[in-house]
Design a protein around this motif. Structure first.
Motif, mmCIF file in Angstrom:
data_model
loop_
_atom_site.group_PDB
_atom_site.id
_atom_site.type_symbol
_atom_site.label_atom_id
_atom_site.label_comp_id
_atom_site.label_asym_id
_atom_site.label_seq_id
_atom_site.Cartn_x
_atom_site.Cartn_y
_atom_site.Cartn_z
ATOM 1 N N PRO A 6 -9.261 -6.779 1.071
ATOM 2 C CA PRO A 6 -9.224 -7.611 2.285
ATOM 3 C C PRO A 6 -9.667 -6.837 3.534
ATOM 4 C CG PRO A 6 -7.008 -7.051 1.551
ATOM 5 C CD PRO A 6 -7.947 -6.664 0.453
ATOM 6 N N GLU A 34 3.124 0.325 3.170
ATOM 7 C CA GLU A 34 2.728 -0.688 4.147
ATOM 8 C C GLU A 34 2.568 -2.031 3.447
ATOM 9 O OE1 GLU A 34 1.714 -0.256 7.480
ATOM 10 O OE2 GLU A 34 1.004 1.817 7.675
ATOM 11 N N ASP A 35 2.891 -3.085 4.161
ATOM 12 C CA ASP A 35 2.679 -4.418 3.619
ATOM 13 C C ASP A 35 1.206 -4.785 3.699
ATOM 14 O OD1 ASP A 35 5.324 -4.698 3.111
ATOM 15 O OD2 ASP A 35 5.783 -5.798 4.943
ATOM 16 N N VAL A 36 0.738 -5.473 2.686
ATOM 17 C CA VAL A 36 -0.651 -5.931 2.676
ATOM 18 C C VAL A 36 -0.671 -7.426 2.390
ATOM 19 C CG1 VAL A 36 -2.882 -5.755 1.532
ATOM 20 C CG2 VAL A 36 -1.489 -3.703 1.832
ATOM 21 N N TRP A 65 -2.885 -10.755 1.612
ATOM 22 C CA TRP A 65 -4.189 -11.057 1.019
ATOM 23 C C TRP A 65 -4.139 -12.432 0.361
ATOM 24 C CZ3 TRP A 65 -7.036 -7.480 -3.056
ATOM 25 C CH2 TRP A 65 -8.389 -7.800 -3.071
ATOM 26 N N ALA A 100 -7.027 3.609 -5.557
ATOM 27 C CA ALA A 100 -6.773 2.909 -6.813
ATOM 28 C C ALA A 100 -5.999 1.633 -6.538
ATOM 29 C CB ALA A 100 -5.984 3.810 -7.756
ATOM 30 N N ARG A 101 -6.186 0.684 -7.440
ATOM 31 C CA ARG A 101 -5.415 -0.548 -7.317
ATOM 32 C C ARG A 101 -4.811 -0.858 -8.668
ATOM 33 N NH1 ARG A 101 -10.188 -4.845 -5.948
ATOM 34 N NH2 ARG A 101 -11.271 -3.132 -4.932
ATOM 35 N N HIS A 102 -3.580 -1.250 -8.620
ATOM 36 C CA HIS A 102 -2.923 -1.620 -9.884
ATOM 37 C C HIS A 102 -2.183 -2.931 -9.729
ATOM 38 C CE1 HIS A 102 0.332 -1.536 -12.947
ATOM 39 N NE2 HIS A 102 -0.735 -1.427 -13.685
ATOM 40 N N LEU A 103 -2.550 -3.861 -10.594
ATOM 41 C CA LEU A 103 -1.994 -5.200 -10.512
ATOM 42 C C LEU A 103 -0.920 -5.402 -11.568
ATOM 43 C CD1 LEU A 103 -2.212 -8.096 -9.326
ATOM 44 C CD2 LEU A 103 -3.981 -8.526 -11.041
ATOM 45 N N GLU A 104 0.196 -5.950 -11.148
ATOM 46 C CA GLU A 104 1.253 -6.300 -12.088
ATOM 47 C C GLU A 104 1.386 -7.811 -12.132
ATOM 48 O OE1 GLU A 104 5.001 -4.464 -11.571
ATOM 49 O OE2 GLU A 104 4.206 -2.421 -11.503
ATOM 50 N N HIS A 111 1.723 -9.033 -8.362
ATOM 51 C CA HIS A 111 1.988 -8.039 -7.327
ATOM 52 C C HIS A 111 1.012 -6.890 -7.423
ATOM 53 C CE1 HIS A 111 4.071 -4.520 -5.503
ATOM 54 N NE2 HIS A 111 4.054 -5.371 -4.512
ATOM 55 N N LEU A 112 0.329 -6.667 -6.311
ATOM 56 C CA LEU A 112 -0.714 -5.648 -6.280
ATOM 57 C C LEU A 112 -0.206 -4.393 -5.597
ATOM 58 C CD1 LEU A 112 -3.731 -4.946 -6.723
ATOM 59 C CD2 LEU A 112 -4.161 -6.002 -4.486
ATOM 60 N N GLU A 113 -0.472 -3.258 -6.214
ATOM 61 C CA GLU A 113 -0.149 -1.979 -5.595
ATOM 62 C C GLU A 113 -1.446 -1.254 -5.279
ATOM 63 O OE1 GLU A 113 2.548 0.543 -7.640
ATOM 64 O OE2 GLU A 113 4.071 -1.005 -7.909
ATOM 65 N N LEU A 114 -1.620 -0.951 -4.016
ATOM 66 C CA LEU A 114 -2.794 -0.185 -3.608
ATOM 67 C C LEU A 114 -2.360 1.240 -3.317
ATOM 68 C CD1 LEU A 114 -4.375 -2.811 -1.203
ATOM 69 C CD2 LEU A 114 -5.039 -2.301 -3.560
ATOM 70 N N PHE A 135 0.851 -1.184 0.000
ATOM 71 C CA PHE A 135 0.000 0.000 0.000
ATOM 72 C C PHE A 135 0.891 1.240 0.000
ATOM 73 C CE2 PHE A 135 -1.542 3.491 2.605
ATOM 74 C CZ PHE A 135 -2.722 3.818 1.953
ATOM 75 N N ILE A 142 -8.285 3.261 0.248
ATOM 76 C CA ILE A 142 -7.707 2.943 -1.061
ATOM 77 C C ILE A 142 -8.448 3.690 -2.165
ATOM 78 C CG2 ILE A 142 -7.632 1.132 -2.822
ATOM 79 C CD1 ILE A 142 -6.493 0.778 0.820
#
Lengths: 154, 154
Positions: free
Chosen positions: B125, A112-114, A116, B136-140, A138-141, A103, B134
């Motif tokens: 979660p 911060e670590d998330v 899930w 936005a969320r971006h997935l790689e 890998h998700l970036e919030l 996050f 949150i």
DNA sequence: GTTAATGCAAACGGTTTGCAGGGGT
DNA sequence: ACCCCTGCAAACCGTTTGCATTAAC
């Protein structure tokens, strides 16, 4: 005395651990490598090479920044930590090898670590097979952290 | 003649579009900005500033790389495109503003768009509330693309 | 003693900036 | 005519590299 011995052994645990890793990898266990290792293990955040260098100034006033870079890269290759080339800015390093995501506070830049696990174990979208084979996700919030939410109005 | 007029209008559609945007933003519509805009709209990949600069060499042999940087940054601020400061390496630019994620081929470095609306709309979660809000969320997704899977053995 | 790792300094690559001249309004 | 935008060049910042010295094995 036995008690002191135990403590001594305990506090050398990291030394022994790194020594084993270095032996297996065939590289030398140097003073600098040990201190960088300890600093990374102790770090609760996601420090940059520069941050680690700064934190070591008291203990190792003569350590060079490029040594920190080289050592962290070596550790990354050995799998001791993960080089995090995340969204923009500098490269960060993360000694937490558990599967997790991150996050980012848009305002204060804190990370911060998330965790899930449900997401980690969920199936990917249908069409993904036509793209290729996914090995990692890998998700970036992005958003505002609790602190910034309370403080600011933006 | 009416037909040619229509075609002319049609091919000027991007010009009109950008003109409106520039007017609203109070900035000038320059030749360079128009060509960079057209190049970005036409791009099916995720070009770097350098790539855009390279592609414009034929049309605008004298355009400077820093103009491309400045223009793309301006467009990012205007919301015309997104500055993608993704995993490592250079900054990329994406004219696709639809909600989407990215797949990275570890071998050939190719980037593909990934649409996954179910994920975008799914709930995050439990513990996330304690971290912050949150936005936005971006997935790689990382792995091997179809082509590299077929070619290689790694 | 041999070899690899360190510290130093300089190079590097992508990006940004200061400035003067040129083009859009 | 005004001022913003461009092109040029140089600065910038994080990171990497070449080299002689130093320390681990």
């Amino acid at each position: 005395m036995a008690k002191e011995m135990d403590m001594s052994i305990t506090s050398d645990g990291q030394f022994d651990h790194l020594k084993r890793i270095c032996n297996e990898a065939g590289i030398k266990l140097t003073h600098q490598r040990l201190e960088i290792f300890k600093e990374m293990v102790a770090a609760k955040d996601h420090p940059s090479a520069e941050a680690i260098h700064r934190r070591l100034q008291k203990k190792l006033p003569t350590i060079a920044l490029d040594t920190v870079y080289r050592t962290l890269t070596t550790f990354d290759e050995l799998g001791i930590l993960r080089k995090l080339r995340l969204t923009g800015e500098r490269t960060l390093f993360d000694a937490n090898l558990d599967r997790h995501h991150h996050f980012f506070c848009t305002r204060c830049k804190k990370i911060e670590d998330v965790y899930w696990p449900e997401f980690d174990n969920s199936s990917l979208p249908e069409g993904i097979g036509s793209i290729g084979k996914i090995r990692a996700r890998h998700l970036e919030l992005h958003g505002l952290c609790k602190k910034c939410l309370a403080e600011g109005n933006e």
